[in-house]
Motif scaffolding. Structure first.
Motif, PDB file in Angstrom:
ATOM      1  N   LYS A 234       0.842  -1.194   0.000  1.00 35.55           N
ATOM      2  CA  LYS A 234       0.000   0.000   0.000  1.00 35.55           C
ATOM      3  C   LYS A 234       0.881   1.249   0.000  1.00 35.55           C
ATOM      4  O   LYS A 234       2.054   1.194   0.369  1.00 35.55           O
ATOM      5  CB  LYS A 234      -0.926   0.007   1.220  1.00 35.55           C
ATOM      6  CG  LYS A 234      -1.957  -1.113   1.220  1.00 35.55           C
ATOM      7  CD  LYS A 234      -2.840  -1.044   2.460  1.00 35.55           C
ATOM      8  CE  LYS A 234      -3.878  -2.163   2.451  1.00 35.55           C
ATOM      9  NZ  LYS A 234      -4.759  -2.095   3.654  1.00 35.55           N
ATOM     10  N   LEU A 235       0.311   2.367  -0.392  1.00 41.68           N
ATOM     11  CA  LEU A 235       1.052   3.622  -0.464  1.00 41.68           C
ATOM     12  C   LEU A 235       0.717   4.492   0.738  1.00 41.68           C
ATOM     13  O   LEU A 235      -0.450   4.600   1.141  1.00 41.68           O
ATOM     14  CB  LEU A 235       0.699   4.375  -1.755  1.00 41.68           C
ATOM     15  CG  LEU A 235       1.014   3.636  -3.056  1.00 41.68           C
ATOM     16  CD1 LEU A 235       0.398   4.381  -4.244  1.00 41.68           C
ATOM     17  CD2 LEU A 235       2.516   3.475  -3.249  1.00 41.68           C
ATOM     18  N   ILE A 236       1.739   5.105   1.322  1.00 38.10           N
ATOM     19  CA  ILE A 236       1.524   6.029   2.430  1.00 38.10           C
ATOM     20  C   ILE A 236       1.151   7.384   1.845  1.00 38.10           C
ATOM     21  O   ILE A 236       1.947   8.008   1.142  1.00 38.10           O
ATOM     22  CB  ILE A 236       2.790   6.174   3.297  1.00 38.10           C
ATOM     23  CG1 ILE A 236       3.246   4.813   3.821  1.00 38.10           C
ATOM     24  CG2 ILE A 236       2.531   7.137   4.451  1.00 38.10           C
ATOM     25  CD1 ILE A 236       4.614   4.851   4.501  1.00 38.10           C
ATOM     26  N   VAL A 237      -0.054   7.815   2.107  1.00 37.20           N
ATOM     27  CA  VAL A 237      -0.538   9.116   1.636  1.00 37.20           C
ATOM     28  C   VAL A 237      -0.736  10.002   2.854  1.00 37.20           C
ATOM     29  O   VAL A 237      -1.417   9.623   3.817  1.00 37.20           O
ATOM     30  CB  VAL A 237      -1.859   8.977   0.856  1.00 37.20           C
ATOM     31  CG1 VAL A 237      -2.468  10.354   0.567  1.00 37.20           C
ATOM     32  CG2 VAL A 237      -1.630   8.227  -0.451  1.00 37.20           C
TER      33      VAL A 237
ATOM     34  N   GLN B 146       1.150  14.040  -0.351  1.00 36.61           N
ATOM     35  CA  GLN B 146       2.462  13.403  -0.357  1.00 36.61           C
ATOM     36  C   GLN B 146       2.310  11.884  -0.371  1.00 36.61           C
ATOM     37  O   GLN B 146       1.464  11.337   0.343  1.00 36.61           O
ATOM     38  CB  GLN B 146       3.269  13.852   0.857  1.00 36.61           C
ATOM     39  CG  GLN B 146       3.426  15.369   0.895  1.00 36.61           C
ATOM     40  CD  GLN B 146       4.311  15.849   2.028  1.00 36.61           C
ATOM     41  OE1 GLN B 146       5.508  16.002   1.857  1.00 36.61           O
ATOM     42  NE2 GLN B 146       3.722  16.087   3.182  1.00 36.61           N
ATOM     43  N   ILE B 147       3.159  11.231  -1.160  1.00 30.90           N
ATOM     44  CA  ILE B 147       3.100   9.777  -1.291  1.00 30.90           C
ATOM     45  C   ILE B 147       4.470   9.214  -0.950  1.00 30.90           C
ATOM     46  O   ILE B 147       5.461   9.527  -1.613  1.00 30.90           O
ATOM     47  CB  ILE B 147       2.710   9.346  -2.725  1.00 30.90           C
ATOM     48  CG1 ILE B 147       1.461  10.095  -3.205  1.00 30.90           C
ATOM     49  CG2 ILE B 147       2.479   7.846  -2.780  1.00 30.90           C
ATOM     50  CD1 ILE B 147       1.143   9.861  -4.679  1.00 30.90           C
ATOM     51  N   ALA B 148       4.511   8.390   0.089  1.00 34.62           N
ATOM     52  CA  ALA B 148       5.768   7.772   0.507  1.00 34.62           C
ATOM     53  C   ALA B 148       5.714   6.272   0.237  1.00 34.62           C
ATOM     54  O   ALA B 148       4.692   5.621   0.443  1.00 34.62           O
ATOM     55  CB  ALA B 148       6.023   8.028   1.994  1.00 34.62           C
ATOM     56  N   ALA B 149       6.834   5.728  -0.220  1.00 28.60           N
ATOM     57  CA  ALA B 149       6.940   4.292  -0.454  1.00 28.60           C
ATOM     58  C   ALA B 149       8.410   3.895  -0.399  1.00 28.60           C
ATOM     59  O   ALA B 149       9.293   4.659  -0.785  1.00 28.60           O
ATOM     60  CB  ALA B 149       6.347   3.911  -1.807  1.00 28.60           C
ATOM     61  N   HIS B 150       8.662   2.686   0.092  1.00 26.78           N
ATOM     62  CA  HIS B 150      10.027   2.164   0.161  1.00 26.78           C
ATOM     63  C   HIS B 150      10.503   1.849  -1.261  1.00 26.78           C
ATOM     64  O   HIS B 150       9.769   1.278  -2.065  1.00 26.78           O
ATOM     65  CB  HIS B 150      10.050   0.892   1.020  1.00 26.78           C
ATOM     66  CG  HIS B 150      11.421   0.500   1.469  1.00 26.78           C
ATOM     67  ND1 HIS B 150      12.372  -0.004   0.602  1.00 26.78           N
ATOM     68  CD2 HIS B 150      12.013   0.534   2.706  1.00 26.78           C
ATOM     69  CE1 HIS B 150      13.487  -0.277   1.281  1.00 26.78           C
ATOM     70  NE2 HIS B 150      13.295   0.050   2.555  1.00 26.78           N
ATOM     71  N   GLU B 151      11.726   2.210  -1.546  1.00 28.33           N
ATOM     72  CA  GLU B 151      12.245   2.029  -2.902  1.00 28.33           C
ATOM     73  C   GLU B 151      12.334   0.565  -3.302  1.00 28.33           C
ATOM     74  O   GLU B 151      12.320   0.260  -4.500  1.00 28.33           O
ATOM     75  CB  GLU B 151      13.601   2.721  -3.037  1.00 28.33           C
ATOM     76  CG  GLU B 151      13.501   4.234  -2.964  1.00 28.33           C
ATOM     77  CD  GLU B 151      14.797   4.935  -3.322  1.00 28.33           C
ATOM     78  OE1 GLU B 151      15.830   4.251  -3.473  1.00 28.33           O
ATOM     79  OE2 GLU B 151      14.778   6.178  -3.446  1.00 28.33           O
ATOM     80  N   ASP B 152      12.425  -0.348  -2.346  1.00 26.19           N
ATOM     81  CA  ASP B 152      12.433  -1.774  -2.685  1.00 26.19           C
ATOM     82  C   ASP B 152      11.052  -2.266  -3.099  1.00 26.19           C
ATOM     83  O   ASP B 152      10.931  -3.241  -3.854  1.00 26.19           O
ATOM     84  CB  ASP B 152      12.924  -2.603  -1.487  1.00 26.19           C
ATOM     85  CG  ASP B 152      14.410  -2.434  -1.231  1.00 26.19           C
ATOM     86  OD1 ASP B 152      15.101  -1.856  -2.101  1.00 26.19           O
ATOM     87  OD2 ASP B 152      14.880  -2.877  -0.163  1.00 26.19           O
ATOM     88  N   ALA B 153      10.002  -1.616  -2.584  1.00 21.85           N
ATOM     89  CA  ALA B 153       8.635  -2.024  -2.913  1.00 21.85           C
ATOM     90  C   ALA B 153       8.095  -1.266  -4.117  1.00 21.85           C
ATOM     91  O   ALA B 153       7.347  -1.820  -4.935  1.00 21.85           O
ATOM     92  CB  ALA B 153       7.721  -1.800  -1.707  1.00 21.85           C
ATOM     93  N   VAL B 154       8.462   0.001  -4.214  1.00 22.69           N
ATOM     94  CA  VAL B 154       7.978   0.858  -5.299  1.00 22.69           C
ATOM     95  C   VAL B 154       9.181   1.650  -5.821  1.00 22.69           C
ATOM     96  O   VAL B 154       9.593   2.636  -5.198  1.00 22.69           O
ATOM     97  CB  VAL B 154       6.876   1.824  -4.814  1.00 22.69           C
ATOM     98  CG1 VAL B 154       6.362   2.674  -5.975  1.00 22.69           C
ATOM     99  CG2 VAL B 154       5.729   1.061  -4.166  1.00 22.69           C
ATOM    100  N   PRO B 155       9.769   1.245  -6.926  1.00 29.98           N
ATOM    101  CA  PRO B 155      10.899   2.003  -7.480  1.00 29.98           C
ATOM    102  C   PRO B 155      10.506   3.457  -7.727  1.00 29.98           C
ATOM    103  O   PRO B 155       9.341   3.744  -8.021  1.00 29.98           O
ATOM    104  CB  PRO B 155      11.200   1.274  -8.794  1.00 29.98           C
ATOM    105  CG  PRO B 155      10.660  -0.109  -8.599  1.00 29.98           C
ATOM    106  CD  PRO B 155       9.445   0.059  -7.725  1.00 29.98           C
ATOM    107  N   PRO B 156      11.442   4.393  -7.564  1.00 28.38           N
ATOM    108  CA  PRO B 156      11.100   5.809  -7.699  1.00 28.38           C
ATOM    109  C   PRO B 156      10.341   6.161  -8.973  1.00 28.38           C
ATOM    110  O   PRO B 156       9.395   6.952  -8.917  1.00 28.38           O
ATOM    111  CB  PRO B 156      12.468   6.497  -7.644  1.00 28.38           C
ATOM    112  CG  PRO B 156      13.285   5.611  -6.767  1.00 28.38           C
ATOM    113  CD  PRO B 156      12.839   4.214  -7.119  1.00 28.38           C
TER     114      PRO B 156
END
Length: 396
Positions: free
Chosen positions: A151-154, A163-173
């Protein structure tokens, strides 16, 4: 060679509460004086240009221990914001000649379900958080769940941001940027927030950290900016840092993103050695992002001191017909209980071989005087907002 202007924005470097600051919850704020209380502030080069001589800059509830210099060598002024806002987008647009009379929407209770439903439908991912939160806190609270669930941190803030935060391993930039583009297309009209911001992070729990691959997706400016006017006039407009994003890529002929203040300073020094005619527009974001929003007053003071120590390198690269301008887009007082921006006046320092030493321009009614002066100096068509101060700035 043509004339050049170097415009540097010290992101969030306010110099005192504006008359309407109480309406924004910012009465008594003064980012400059707050930093001075730490004992870490040393800005002799900006002081020599007139920073501490600016009208009202040393008025605050803080015991700052600052004093004006006897003979400033630059031109200086205090700029009041005419727009209804205190954020990056509004501040930069106004200094570029576009005043925003209406506040952008904010979401103190999170985004409405109709916005999130459409975002989830188009991205195929669920949403976590959906409330105002600091960038470091939100990945501490939700970072592991984001990585585990996809899921995406909004989240949002007191500013008009999605703002949308996500770990680069789960969601590439690059994928995160595409999700931001989706959000940008959704967030228009009633929900037209000023910026959609990608906030990638990396690392292992509980030591997650945001990476430098942040990216902003702004609304397009609502009018013609000085960047548009200069580009249309055939002049160069160089962007260093997030300027390119703030203006939705409009009116810029060349750009470079930066990882923070140090790289922004280096790219600006390099730009003084380039052959171009027009504007080099730099944003130094760390003051706001790393120090102001985290209420790290000593860190903010040290960052200002470091910029000041590097300022002679930029000045040394100025040519006979160059102007260097230093200003800010809003405040972010790091000693108040709030971690949000503050409604403050901002400084305007001008130097260069042709600048009249000690030119005190007083308090100007709008940031747009910056753009009016830049356009006047570079010989580009004037915009409706702002008044050029060129006659007061230059030697007769």
């Amino acid at each position: 060679m043509g004339k050049r202007v170097f415009l540097i924005v010290l992101d969030s470097f306010g110099i005192g509460a504006e008359p309407d600051a109480a309406e924004w919850g910012d009465e008594g704020s003064n980012t400059l004086c707050a930093c001075a209380t730490t004992g870490e502030l040393a800005v002799p080069n900006m002081a020599s240009l007139g920073l501490l001589n600016i009208e009202g800059a040393l008025e605050s509830p803080y015991d700052a221990g600052l004093s004006p210099v006897a003979s400033p060598i630059g031109a200086f002024a205090r700029l009041r914001e005419a727009s209804a806002g205190k954020d990056t987008t509004v501040g930069h647009w106004e200094m570029a000649g576009v005043i925003s009379p209406k506040r952008f929407p904010t979401y103190p209770n999170g985004f409405p379900r109709e916005v999130l439903d459409e975002f989830e439908r188009q991205t195929g991912r669920g949403v976590l958080c959906n409330r105002p939160c600091s960038g470091t806190q939100v990945i501490e609270e939700y970072g592991r769940e984001q990585l585990e669930t996809g899921k995406l941190i909004v989240y949002t803030s007191a500013d008009s941001v999605f703002q949308i935060a996500a770990h680069e391993d789960a969601v590439p930039p690059e994928q995160l940027y595409e999700y931001c583009r989706i959000a940008r297309r959704i967030l228009v009209g009633e929900h037209g927030v000023a910026r959609v911001i990608a906030r990638p992070y990396a690392g292992e729990w509980p030591n997650y950290a945001r990476t430098p691959r942040r990216h902003d997706f702004s609304l397009e400016p609502t009018g013609t900016t000085m960047l548009d006017a200069l580009k249309d006039a055939g002049q160069d407009v160089l962007s260093i840092g997030k300027i390119y994003d703030i203006f939705a890529h409009r009116g810029i002929t060349d750009h470079v993103f930066t990882s923070g203040n140090d790289e922004g300073i280096e790219r600006t020094v390099e730009a003084t050695g380039r052959d171009f005619a027009g504007l080099c527009f730099t944003n130094l974001v760390d003051f706001d992002m790393i120090y102001g929003h985290r209420n790290d007053a000593p860190g903010y003071a040290r960052a200002l001191s470091h910029f000041d120590s590097q300022l002679p390198r930029i000045v040394a690269g100025l040519r006979d017909d160059d102007l260097l301008m230093i200003t800010a887009d809003h405040g972010c007082d790091p000693v108040t209980p709030s971690t949000d921006h503050s409604r403050e006046y901002v400084p305007w320092l001008v130097c260069g071989p042709r600048v009249r030493a000690g030119a005190d321009l007083g308090t100007r009614p709008t940031f747009a005087d910056v753009s009016a002066t830049v356009l006047d100096y570079l010989g580009a068509p004037a915009l409706p907002s702002g008044t050029s101060q060129l006659d007061q700035i230059l030697e007769a």
